[in-house]
Design a protein around this motif. Sequence first.
Motif, PDB file in Angstrom:
ATOM      1  N   GLN A  56       0.822  -1.204   0.000  1.00  0.00           N
ATOM      2  CA  GLN A  56       0.000   0.000   0.000  1.00  0.00           C
ATOM      3  C   GLN A  56       0.861   1.261   0.000  1.00  0.00           C
ATOM      4  N   THR A  57       1.944   1.251   0.769  1.00  0.00           N
ATOM      5  CA  THR A  57       2.826   2.416   0.837  1.00  0.00           C
ATOM      6  C   THR A  57       3.533   2.663  -0.488  1.00  0.00           C
ATOM      7  N   LYS A  78       2.452   1.819  -3.369  1.00  0.00           N
ATOM      8  CA  LYS A  78       1.441   1.939  -4.427  1.00  0.00           C
ATOM      9  C   LYS A  78       1.500   0.778  -5.420  1.00  0.00           C
ATOM     10  N   ASN A  94      -2.770  -1.260  -3.280  1.00  0.00           N
ATOM     11  CA  ASN A  94      -3.243   0.119  -3.302  1.00  0.00           C
ATOM     12  C   ASN A  94      -4.398   0.201  -4.299  1.00  0.00           C
ATOM     13  N   SER A 149      -6.331   2.633  -5.494  1.00  0.00           N
ATOM     14  CA  SER A 149      -6.289   3.665  -6.542  1.00  0.00           C
ATOM     15  C   SER A 149      -5.366   3.248  -7.677  1.00  0.00           C
ATOM     16  N   THR A 150      -4.194   2.717  -7.325  1.00  0.00           N
ATOM     17  CA  THR A 150      -3.258   2.249  -8.342  1.00  0.00           C
ATOM     18  C   THR A 150      -3.879   1.139  -9.182  1.00  0.00           C
ATOM     19  N   SER A 169      -7.711  -1.016   4.078  1.00  0.00           N
ATOM     20  CA  SER A 169      -7.915   0.322   3.514  1.00  0.00           C
ATOM     21  C   SER A 169      -9.367   0.765   3.545  1.00  0.00           C
ATOM     22  N   SER A 191     -13.344   1.743  -0.774  1.00  0.00           N
ATOM     23  CA  SER A 191     -12.916   2.723  -1.778  1.00  0.00           C
ATOM     24  C   SER A 191     -13.976   2.809  -2.861  1.00  0.00           C
TER      25      SER A 191
END
Length: 436
Positions: free
Chosen positions: A127-128, A130, A314, A316-317, A353, A356
Amino acid sequence: MRASMQPKLTASPDFTVRPMTERDERRIYRRLAHITFNHPANIEAATERRMDFAEQQAAFRPELTRGAFLGNTFLGGYNIAERKLCISPSCSSRLLTTCIGAVVTLPEYRQQGVAVAMLHDAIAFAQTHKHALLLLHGIPDFYHRFGFVDVLEDIEHTVSRQLIEAQPASPYTVREATLDDAPVLLDMYQRHYGSYTGSFERDETYQKHHLRYRSSVTPVLALDTHNTPQGYMLLFRRENDYDAYEVAANDWSATLALLQHHLNINIQLNNDYNETSWPLPLDSHTFYVLADNIHTVTHISHKPNAGWMARVGNVSTLIEAMIPAWKTHWLHRPHALEWSGTLGISIDDTGYSGISHFLLGLDATGVYLLDQMTSTTHAAHTVRVSQQIFMQLLFGHRPVSWAARQIGQHIPENIQPVLDALFSTGNGFIPGSDAF
């Protein structure tokens, strides 16, 4: 640093998970991984080969090899490979992936939360940094508690020794591959495996690296009567046999030459060897050639919560990276599907997370990411799925109709044809040379 017995750990805060920045730390880890997952012969040589395969790549960084430590005492470790996973058709989307390999804990520290802490560390890393998703090949009934879900099956096809020996000798010859053959191997890999969801982006540099370091057994090529390569086989040595972990062949003569070579080297090692097994996709050219010419028994291993498993990294990625594949799928949708509008997608990753929300626009020209939604953003049509269900749709492991019937999922019936067009089914396979 030492690997001696320590008092029982009381909880994960007793230890830390960190990068193994020292080469000696990484060597101890890779030695433990080899002993745990392979037969114990040639331990030191195999450890060095593991080190070279991981660390001679241009993309290697020490932070990708991570370990759990109690003070200076090594408890266990795992490895990350950062690679771009291809999404069919023809690798139209490439997803930066945290590939988790060789999760291992020293025997005296097992069942004390070490592996749990390392998995939390891996998810945070993805996650960090991405990364779109995380992928691993796991033992049963452990990784699902971290949100990993089955996405691919293990498939093998077996031919008996008796049937291979009954065949006439192939007119093709077999020889060991050299570094100069890297372009040929790369071309055949791309033609035979590059279209599968689960293959990985690679270039000639990676192909040469694989030839140098992956296995102690040199790959072989099948050559036609003009000495043109028509197939290849990648092998590794087990205690009593040679296993093929990737095979590709353009025609029956190449397939037969590789079958006969594989059988012969195993008989030399173990005269009781009685069948040859190859991992091949069910819809692959090589499998069709094999099955059309010799009796083949197919084994598909369905192990719930085991084997190839994935989870979202992640979000969004992931969504941004999927747009090219979705656009390609949408432009090849059935002519009868005339649909345009906005589609809201909510992905639930409770415990990590959260939920989303994303808004897609679909029209005659393609698929577009309009905006990241909030919980109050209005879309004409919305779906809500868990990240596990989303992963299974992405890999084509389950159809939309199945997903819609799972508890807690919201997929309106009138939207199912739209999702059917976006997610292809049944085209997933990880070639052996892409395993980690």
